[in-house]
Design a protein around this motif. Sequence first.
Motif, PDB file in Angstrom:
ATOM      1  N   ILE A   6       0.832  -1.200   0.000  1.00  0.00           N
ATOM      2  CA  ILE A   6       0.000   0.000   0.000  1.00  0.00           C
ATOM      3  C   ILE A   6       0.865   1.249   0.000  1.00  0.00           C
ATOM      4  O   ILE A   6       0.603   2.215  -0.704  1.00  0.00           O
ATOM      5  N   GLY A   7       1.953   1.202   0.807  1.00  0.00           N
ATOM      6  CA  GLY A   7       2.870   2.341   0.862  1.00  0.00           C
ATOM      7  C   GLY A   7       3.512   2.624  -0.479  1.00  0.00           C
ATOM      8  O   GLY A   7       3.621   3.775  -0.913  1.00  0.00           O
ATOM      9  N   ILE A   8       3.924   1.550  -1.172  1.00  0.00           N
ATOM     10  CA  ILE A   8       4.530   1.707  -2.488  1.00  0.00           C
ATOM     11  C   ILE A   8       3.523   2.295  -3.473  1.00  0.00           C
ATOM     12  O   ILE A   8       3.840   3.176  -4.276  1.00  0.00           O
ATOM     13  N   THR A   9       2.286   1.813  -3.384  1.00  0.00           N
ATOM     14  CA  THR A   9       1.228   2.305  -4.282  1.00  0.00           C
ATOM     15  C   THR A   9       0.978   3.787  -4.072  1.00  0.00           C
ATOM     16  O   THR A   9       0.840   4.555  -5.033  1.00  0.00           O
ATOM     17  N   TRP A  10       0.917   4.204  -2.797  1.00  0.00           N
ATOM     18  CA  TRP A  10       0.679   5.620  -2.501  1.00  0.00           C
ATOM     19  C   TRP A  10       1.834   6.493  -2.973  1.00  0.00           C
ATOM     20  O   TRP A  10       1.639   7.599  -3.466  1.00  0.00           O
ATOM     21  N   ARG A  11       3.060   5.993  -2.827  1.00  0.00           N
ATOM     22  CA  ARG A  11       4.219   6.756  -3.288  1.00  0.00           C
ATOM     23  C   ARG A  11       4.183   6.925  -4.813  1.00  0.00           C
ATOM     24  O   ARG A  11       4.478   7.992  -5.342  1.00  0.00           O
ATOM     25  N   LYS A  12       3.818   5.849  -5.522  1.00  0.00           N
ATOM     26  CA  LYS A  12       3.706   5.927  -6.978  1.00  0.00           C
ATOM     27  C   LYS A  12       2.614   6.910  -7.386  1.00  0.00           C
ATOM     28  O   LYS A  12       2.773   7.694  -8.318  1.00  0.00           O
ATOM     29  N   LEU A  13       1.492   6.859  -6.655  1.00  0.00           N
ATOM     30  CA  LEU A  13       0.389   7.759  -6.938  1.00  0.00           C
ATOM     31  C   LEU A  13       0.794   9.210  -6.730  1.00  0.00           C
ATOM     32  O   LEU A  13       0.497  10.087  -7.553  1.00  0.00           O
ATOM     33  N   ALA A  14       1.517   9.464  -5.602  1.00  0.00           N
ATOM     34  CA  ALA A  14       1.975  10.825  -5.314  1.00  0.00           C
ATOM     35  C   ALA A  14       2.953  11.313  -6.377  1.00  0.00           C
ATOM     36  O   ALA A  14       2.909  12.471  -6.810  1.00  0.00           O
ATOM     37  N   THR A  15       3.840  10.413  -6.833  1.00  0.00           N
ATOM     38  CA  THR A  15       4.796  10.766  -7.879  1.00  0.00           C
ATOM     39  C   THR A  15       4.084  11.107  -9.179  1.00  0.00           C
ATOM     40  O   THR A  15       4.414  12.085  -9.857  1.00  0.00           O
ATOM     41  N   ASN A  16       3.065  10.296  -9.500  1.00  0.00           N
ATOM     42  CA  ASN A  16       2.301  10.541 -10.723  1.00  0.00           C
ATOM     43  C   ASN A  16       1.559  11.871 -10.659  1.00  0.00           C
ATOM     44  O   ASN A  16       1.453  12.595 -11.652  1.00  0.00           O
ATOM     45  N   ILE A  17       1.015  12.190  -9.467  1.00  0.00           N
ATOM     46  CA  ILE A  17       0.296  13.451  -9.293  1.00  0.00           C
ATOM     47  C   ILE A  17       1.239  14.630  -9.473  1.00  0.00           C
ATOM     48  O   ILE A  17       0.918  15.603 -10.147  1.00  0.00           O
ATOM     49  N   ARG A  18       2.434  14.524  -8.862  1.00  0.00           N
ATOM     50  CA  ARG A  18       3.413  15.606  -9.002  1.00  0.00           C
ATOM     51  C   ARG A  18       3.842  15.752 -10.446  1.00  0.00           C
ATOM     52  O   ARG A  18       3.987  16.866 -10.954  1.00  0.00           O
ATOM     53  N   SER A  19       4.072  14.604 -11.119  1.00  0.00           N
ATOM     54  CA  SER A  19       4.488  14.648 -12.520  1.00  0.00           C
ATOM     55  C   SER A  19       3.402  15.262 -13.385  1.00  0.00           C
ATOM     56  O   SER A  19       3.668  16.096 -14.252  1.00  0.00           O
ATOM     57  N   SER A  20       2.158  14.854 -13.120  1.00  0.00           N
ATOM     58  CA  SER A  20       1.031  15.402 -13.865  1.00  0.00           C
ATOM     59  C   SER A  20       0.903  16.902 -13.637  1.00  0.00           C
ATOM     60  O   SER A  20       0.655  17.661 -14.567  1.00  0.00           O
ATOM     61  N   SER A  21       1.120  17.317 -12.383  1.00  0.00           N
ATOM     62  CA  SER A  21       1.040  18.737 -12.056  1.00  0.00           C
ATOM     63  C   SER A  21       2.146  19.519 -12.765  1.00  0.00           C
ATOM     64  O   SER A  21       1.915  20.618 -13.263  1.00  0.00           O
ATOM     65  N   ARG A  25       1.632  22.506 -15.496  1.00  0.00           N
ATOM     66  CA  ARG A  25       2.230  23.837 -15.358  1.00  0.00           C
ATOM     67  C   ARG A  25       3.072  24.184 -16.571  1.00  0.00           C
ATOM     68  O   ARG A  25       3.081  25.332 -17.032  1.00  0.00           O
ATOM     69  N   LEU A  26       3.802  23.180 -17.083  1.00  0.00           N
ATOM     70  CA  LEU A  26       4.639  23.410 -18.259  1.00  0.00           C
ATOM     71  C   LEU A  26       3.781  23.764 -19.468  1.00  0.00           C
ATOM     72  O   LEU A  26       4.093  24.714 -20.206  1.00  0.00           O
ATOM     73  N   LYS A  27       2.699  23.023 -19.665  1.00  0.00           N
ATOM     74  CA  LYS A  27       1.798  23.308 -20.784  1.00  0.00           C
ATOM     75  C   LYS A  27       1.203  24.705 -20.667  1.00  0.00           C
ATOM     76  O   LYS A  27       1.083  25.429 -21.655  1.00  0.00           O
ATOM     77  N   LYS A  28       0.837  25.076 -19.440  1.00  0.00           N
ATOM     78  CA  LYS A  28       0.265  26.401 -19.218  1.00  0.00           C
ATOM     79  C   LYS A  28       1.288  27.488 -19.506  1.00  0.00           C
ATOM     80  O   LYS A  28       0.964  28.510 -20.125  1.00  0.00           O
ATOM     81  N   ALA A  29       2.545  27.261 -19.064  1.00  0.00           N
ATOM     82  CA  ALA A  29       3.607  28.247 -19.300  1.00  0.00           C
ATOM     83  C   ALA A  29       3.866  28.417 -20.793  1.00  0.00           C
ATOM     84  O   ALA A  29       4.048  29.537 -21.283  1.00  0.00           O
ATOM     85  N   VAL A  30       3.883  27.291 -21.526  1.00  0.00           N
ATOM     86  CA  VAL A  30       4.105  27.346 -22.972  1.00  0.00           C
ATOM     87  C   VAL A  30       2.961  28.089 -23.648  1.00  0.00           C
ATOM     88  O   VAL A  30       3.180  28.926 -24.533  1.00  0.00           O
ATOM     89  N   LYS A  31       1.729  27.782 -23.224  1.00  0.00           N
ATOM     90  CA  LYS A  31       0.557  28.439 -23.815  1.00  0.00           C
ATOM     91  C   LYS A  31       0.599  29.951 -23.607  1.00  0.00           C
ATOM     92  O   LYS A  31       0.320  30.730 -24.524  1.00  0.00           O
TER      93      LYS A  31
END
Length: 214
Positions: A6-21, A25-31
């Motif tokens: 469960i801990g590994i899953t949550w860490r992966k989820l948090a990493t994905n959320i940060r990456s998505s964020s 932000r990058l797309k918004k900056a480019v736009k």
Amino acid sequence: MKMQAIGITWRKLATNIRSSSSVTRLKKAVKVSFSDKYLFYTNVTISVTLSSVGDLLEQCYEISVGEQEKYDFKRTMHMGFSGVAVGVLCHHWYKVLDKFIIGKTYDMVAKKLLLDQLIFSPIMIITFFGSVALFEENPLQNFKEEVRSKFLTLYRAEWMVWPPAQIINFYFLPTRYRVLYDNTISLGYDIYTSQVKHSKGLKSSSKDKIIGTK
């Protein structure tokens, strides 16, 4: 084991959320950067940056072959300043072309290409020599000598590099991305431009030296 999983899953989820964020932000900056409001500043910044990088790469080569001892950052600043002029001209030139030559048919692209090579390329080369000459000894005299001895060298190179590149630029890309594409392609050309500009062998007079260079 379940808690660990469960801990590994949550860490992966948090990493994905940060990456998505970060991607968002990058797309918004480019736009925002390529919006009508900021496009001029974006284009000038791109031109300054890549003109400077091109000169640094050329100096890296010159140092490696023993043509100079160390980096000349004044020279890079001068080339960066020429990038300001290039960025301003390119930004307005592409807007003018698209305003008066509308469409992406083969005929329209051919017209833009001919105007770009026959009118804008000579203006760009002269602007380049003029903007860098501002930092040199005897600016007007040196500018005339540089144009007389090096203009044709750069103009011939323009005809080898830009026609195929500009076909893609004019046919496929919207106006807002043309200066970015232009400068990306021109990084290699900027290296060559710096080489021609600072080549003593091409100078018609050895007394015309750039301030801060060997």
